[in-house]
Design a protein around this motif. Structure first.
Motif, PDB file in Angstrom:
ATOM      1  N   SER A 207     -90.441 -53.403  15.705  1.00  0.00           N
ATOM      2  CA  SER A 207     -90.200 -52.615  14.483  1.00  0.00           C
ATOM      3  C   SER A 207     -90.687 -51.190  14.648  1.00  0.00           C
ATOM      4  O   SER A 207     -89.970 -50.227  14.319  1.00  0.00           O
ATOM      5  N   GLU A 208     -91.913 -51.029  15.154  1.00  0.00           N
ATOM      6  CA  GLU A 208     -92.489 -49.694  15.256  1.00  0.00           C
ATOM      7  C   GLU A 208     -91.778 -48.846  16.311  1.00  0.00           C
ATOM      8  O   GLU A 208     -91.494 -47.674  16.076  1.00  0.00           O
ATOM      9  N   LEU A 209     -91.482 -49.425  17.470  1.00  0.00           N
ATOM     10  CA  LEU A 209     -90.857 -48.631  18.527  1.00  0.00           C
ATOM     11  C   LEU A 209     -89.425 -48.249  18.173  1.00  0.00           C
ATOM     12  O   LEU A 209     -88.991 -47.129  18.439  1.00  0.00           O
ATOM     13  N   VAL A 210     -88.665 -49.176  17.618  1.00  0.00           N
ATOM     14  CA  VAL A 210     -87.284 -48.864  17.252  1.00  0.00           C
ATOM     15  C   VAL A 210     -87.261 -47.835  16.136  1.00  0.00           C
ATOM     16  O   VAL A 210     -86.463 -46.882  16.150  1.00  0.00           O
ATOM     17  N   THR A 211     -88.112 -48.014  15.127  1.00  0.00           N
ATOM     18  CA  THR A 211     -88.173 -47.049  14.020  1.00  0.00           C
ATOM     19  C   THR A 211     -88.516 -45.666  14.549  1.00  0.00           C
ATOM     20  O   THR A 211     -87.901 -44.665  14.148  1.00  0.00           O
ATOM     21  N   ASN A 212     -89.498 -45.576  15.416  1.00  0.00           N
ATOM     22  CA  ASN A 212     -89.919 -44.278  15.964  1.00  0.00           C
ATOM     23  C   ASN A 212     -88.767 -43.616  16.714  1.00  0.00           C
ATOM     24  O   ASN A 212     -88.556 -42.398  16.605  1.00  0.00           O
ATOM     25  N   ALA A 213     -87.976 -44.413  17.470  1.00  0.00           N
ATOM     26  CA  ALA A 213     -86.852 -43.845  18.216  1.00  0.00           C
ATOM     27  C   ALA A 213     -85.752 -43.361  17.277  1.00  0.00           C
ATOM     28  O   ALA A 213     -85.155 -42.306  17.492  1.00  0.00           O
ATOM     29  N   LEU A 214     -85.461 -44.134  16.231  1.00  0.00           N
ATOM     30  CA  LEU A 214     -84.397 -43.748  15.306  1.00  0.00           C
ATOM     31  C   LEU A 214     -84.766 -42.516  14.503  1.00  0.00           C
ATOM     32  O   LEU A 214     -83.902 -41.669  14.214  1.00  0.00           O
ATOM     33  N   VAL A 215     -86.042 -42.393  14.143  1.00  0.00           N
ATOM     34  CA  VAL A 215     -86.460 -41.282  13.290  1.00  0.00           C
ATOM     35  C   VAL A 215     -86.574 -39.984  14.075  1.00  0.00           C
ATOM     36  O   VAL A 215     -86.194 -38.910  13.591  1.00  0.00           O
ATOM     37  N   HIS A 216     -87.095 -40.048  15.308  1.00  0.00           N
ATOM     38  CA  HIS A 216     -87.467 -38.823  16.018  1.00  0.00           C
ATOM     39  C   HIS A 216     -86.503 -38.438  17.139  1.00  0.00           C
ATOM     40  O   HIS A 216     -86.726 -37.428  17.808  1.00  0.00           O
ATOM     41  N   THR A 217     -85.429 -39.209  17.354  1.00  0.00           N
ATOM     42  CA  THR A 217     -84.501 -38.864  18.440  1.00  0.00           C
ATOM     43  C   THR A 217     -83.075 -38.937  17.943  1.00  0.00           C
ATOM     44  O   THR A 217     -82.792 -39.453  16.854  1.00  0.00           O
ATOM     45  N   GLN A 218     -82.184 -38.421  18.775  1.00  0.00           N
ATOM     46  CA  GLN A 218     -80.755 -38.500  18.529  1.00  0.00           C
ATOM     47  C   GLN A 218     -80.107 -39.281  19.675  1.00  0.00           C
ATOM     48  O   GLN A 218     -80.663 -39.399  20.754  1.00  0.00           O
ATOM     49  N   GLY A 219     -78.911 -39.815  19.414  1.00  0.00           N
ATOM     50  CA  GLY A 219     -78.183 -40.490  20.467  1.00  0.00           C
ATOM     51  C   GLY A 219     -78.501 -41.972  20.529  1.00  0.00           C
ATOM     52  O   GLY A 219     -79.073 -42.575  19.617  1.00  0.00           O
TER      53      GLY A 219
END
Length: 809
Positions: A724-736
């Motif tokens: 949950s934390e890693l996927v959320t962090n990737a979706l919020v702070h990155t593109q693509g």
């Protein structure tokens, strides 16, 4: 005509004196007997044919004390042997003890018609004359002498001292002007009228091979205060060679700067070597010419001295400050050497403080070969080296002593003229060779340190394979080159092997090598495929605007499947040994060397490795040289690889290097035995779509996967939190694109999330109650055994590991 007039008319015969006499021990060793004289009868000066050692006389006192005695007429009369009225009023007498290291031999007496005694320069010269007479006695030159050089059973007057051709000279170091007496010129075969006073005129008559030793004396920049002795050859007008022995002392001015050299030169024909000794010296010269290291020099010395002289011990030591650093002891067993040496046994060879061996220290300081016969009184640190006889050879080079060689015998040993020649010749050659080898060793050590700092300190442990590497520096030229190797662990049980070679054999090549190795490792860790890794390294080298190019062979291996992808940039292809033992080259389509064409293509070639296969990557230094064709070298390596035992990869690599001795180029070798992974990890992947409930989809995928892997509910909770934390962090702070990967081994589960942003997650420095974010990373770190982020091509890979109870997959 009175006595004084008679003295003035006498021809000066020895060292510029009007009378010289040699006294030796008598039959019962209780008296000194006149053995030789030159210049007339000594009775005119009150000299007796014999002296009891229990009596009092200048000759006896000098012999007993071992120190020269200098007297004028009043001093002679004070001894009371002769009434003052029968002695000339203006004479001076010098009594100089003659003694080898084995004990006193006798006394040399010189008389001259000088009122105020001998000045400092005359004393120095006469002491050098006494040294020559000592060598003459020890070598058996005195009539009636015994085989070991000691005086015979009876005194025997004769013309030997008259025939003992010895002359003196004075050299001014600042100008190179030399004042040589008639005897020196006669020894060198230069007519008196033809001598111009230049030292170069004397050197022109010297055999070229002996010039370096003489130049170390006559060159002001290389002289140090003290004494020197050496033997050299001159070529006579008839073409005949004549051996001469030179002994000299360097006198310094008031500021301690070497100013003058006082020396004596004597005919050394009585030490002329036999054909056997000449051949031994020639063999030693050849061995030393090929000696590249201090150990090589040491082994050559042992081979030249121990067996030919039937010696029991040979030691060679370098002089470093106030310590003698031993480079070889033969025999090498500690019990064969005195206790002082054993107490200093710090590593493979000992080093001993020179101050603990004062006799040895004095011999090295004086720079003279010293010989001690059986029964000589020596300190314990030396007496045990040669109780039957000990030779100490200071090793001169460039005007100083750089080391010493000790040769010892257990049984009583006599030093004959041939041995003296061999020892003297050995010392001169070994000193120069030792100095050269020391410089090469220092250069080699520096180069090796540089080379090793640019290569991996150790190879990583691999799952499913064993990798070993070997590197050999070149033995010709500067021992640093551009060969390199590396083993790079990659994600998901992949590993990359690389071997390369930068053009050239110098520090510049080593520098480029270090940069290329670092660049290839960085590109590989980013996750690029092999062709992209090599292509980027090529563009980097082109952009560095260097004149050097490099070759390399890069192999990426999937350790789970045994699939390998090879890329070759102007390098030798890898060699593969199949499990059945057949060996051959891998047919890899090659590209150009790195650094030649910026947009070059580097195609990949796939190779399948079966468990038990051996992969070898190497540089051309192993298979090609000035005496070995490339095809023959590759055939030799394949033959060895096919017959070697693959169970020991290290021994296999050593066998491949076994035939490599003198190398024109450095050698890099990388050997990998592929065993395969017995239990493969379980893997699952999920592409995360950017939807409002993307995290929930990722959690459901993870939950289904974990249930299929028999992960319990309690174990799943921590893993789902991490997802949950890693996927959320990737979706919020990155593109693509975002990708979720799960990897499960027998006792560890890894959650990895990849995205297209190169920026690593930032952990907050501090947290307070008002903070609205940043706690996710802290939670992941708290519940995982390992957490981190690694860059990938165009993005990053964030992972967290959870330790689970070990289970069968």
């Amino acid at each position: 005509m009175g006595a004084l007039g008679t003295v003035r008319e006498r021809i000066r015969v020895f060292g510029g004196a009007v009378l010289a006499a040699v006294y030796v021990l008598g039959k019962r060793n209780d008296s000194l007997q006149l053995a030789e004289s030159a210049g007339g009868s000594g009775a005119l000066y009150g000299l007796s044919p014999s002296y009891l050692l229990s009596g009092r006389a200048p000759v006896v006192d000098a012999f007993q004390t071992g120190r020269p005695l200098w007297l004028n007429a009043a001093g002679i009369a004070a001894y009371g042997e002769n009434p003052p009225e029968i002695l000339p009023a203006n004479i001076s007498l010098g009594a100089l003890p003659l003694g080898g290291n084995g004990g006193p031999l006798g006394c040399l007496v010189v008389v001259d018609d000088v009122t105020d005694g001998f000045d400092a320069d005359r004393r120095n010269l006469l002491e050098l004359y006494a040294d020559q007479v000592t060598a003459w006695l020890e070598a058996g030159g005195e009539p009636g002498s015994s085989h070991d050089g000691r005086a015979g059973s009876r005194p025997l007057l004769g013309p030997a001292l008259d025939r003992f051709c010895v002359g003196s000279f004075t050299l001014l170091l600042s100008s190179g002007r030399i004042d040589a007496d008639a005897r020196v010129l006669n020894l060198v075969d230069i007519p008196r009228d033809d001598f111009d006073g230049r030292v170069e005129t004397l050197l022109a008559h010297t055999v070229p091979d002996d010039l370096p030793a003489l130049m170390s004396i006559v060159e002001p920049g290389q002289m140090t205060s003290g004494g020197r002795e050496l033997e050299f050859r001159i070529r006579r007008p008839t073409g005949e060679l004549r051996w001469l022995r030179l002994r000299c002392r360097v006198l310094a001015d008031s500021e301690g700067t070497p100013e003058r050299v006082l020396g004596v030169v004597a005919d050394a024909s009585h030490l002329r070597p036999t054909a056997d000794e000449v051949s031994r010296v020639q063999r030693l010269s050849v061995a030393l010419a090929g000696a590249m290291t201090v150990r090589d020099v040491s082994r050559a010395v042992v081979a030249a001295l121990r067996d030919p002289l039937e010696a029991d011990r040979v030691a060679l030591a370098e002089l470093e400050g106030d310590r003698l650093v031993v480079t070889v002891l033969d025999p090498p067993e500690p019990d064969a050497w005195p206790g002082l040496w054993r107490s200093e046994w710090r590593s493979e060879w000992p080093d001993a403080p020179a101050g603990a061996l004062p006799t040895l220290e004095a011999a090295v300081r004086e720079g003279r070969m010293s010989l001690w016969t059986a029964g000589s009184t020596l300190e314990p640190g030396l007496s045990g080296v040669g109780p039957g006889g000990l030779a100490v050879l200071p090793l001169p080079a460039e005007g100083r002593v750089v080391g010493t060689c000790l040769v010892g015998w257990d049984e009583p040993h006599a030093f004959g003229p041939e041995e003296r020649y061999l020892l003297t010749a050995t010392a001169g050659m070994v000193g120069q060779a030792l100095l050269r080898a020391r410089a090469l060793d220092a250069e080699h050590e520096l180069a090796t340190m540089l080379q090793r700092s640019l290569l991996p300190r150790k190879l990583p442990r691999l799952s499913g394979a064993v990798a070993v590497a070997r590197y050999l520096p070149a033995t010709v030229g500067l021992a640093v080159g551009g060969d390199w190797y590396d083993v790079i662990p990659l994600a998901e049980n992949h590993v990359a092997l690389v071997v390369g070679d930068v053009q050239g054999h110098n520090a510049g090549a080593a520098t480029i090598m270090g940069q290329m190795r670092t660049a290839i490792r960085a590109y590989a860790v980013e996750g690029h495929p092999p062709d992209v890794v090599v292509s980027r390294a090529n563009r980097l080298l082109v952009g560095m605007e260097t004149d050097l190019f490099a070759t390399c062979c890069y192999v990426a291996i999937d350790m789970e499947e045994g699939d390998a992808w090879c890329v070759r940039a102007g390098h030798l292809p890898p060699l593969v040994r199949t499990p059945d033992g057949s060996t051959g080259e891998v047919e890899v389509e090659g590209g150009p060397p790195l650094g030649v064409v910026a947009e070059a293509e580097f195609p990949m070639t796939a190779v399948a490795l079966a468990p038990g296969a051996v992969l070898a990557l190497l540089t051309d230094g192993l298979v090609e040289s000035s005496s070995l064709r490339l095809d023959d070298g590759l055939r030799r390596v394949c033959d060895i690889l096919s017959t070697a035992d693959p169970s020991d990869a290290g021994r296999m690599a050593d066998e491949l290097l076994g035939g490599v001795s003198r190398r024109d180029d450095d050698v890099a070798l990388l050997v990998l035995r592929y065993d395969g992974i017995g239990v493969r990890p379980l893997r699952a992947a999920w592409t995360v779509w950017r939807l409002p409930d993307a995290v929930a989809h990722a959690r459901r995928f993870t939950s289904r996967t974990l249930r299929s892997w028999n992960v319990t509910t309690d174990e799943r909770d921590a893993i789902l939190l991490i997802v949950s934390e890693l996927v959320t962090n990737a979706l919020v702070h990155t593109q693509g694109e975002v990708r979720l990967d799960l990897t499960f081994t027998a006792e560890r589960l890894r959650v990895a999330v990849s995205d297209s942003s190169p920026r690593a997650p930032v952990k907050p420095a501090s947290m307070d109650w008002e903070a609205t974010g940043g706690r996710g990373i802290l939670l992941v770190e708290a519940v995982s055994a390992a957490y981190g982020s690694v860059p990938l091509g165009g993005g990053k890979h964030v992972f967290a590991d959870v330790v689970l109870p070990r289970r069968e997959l």
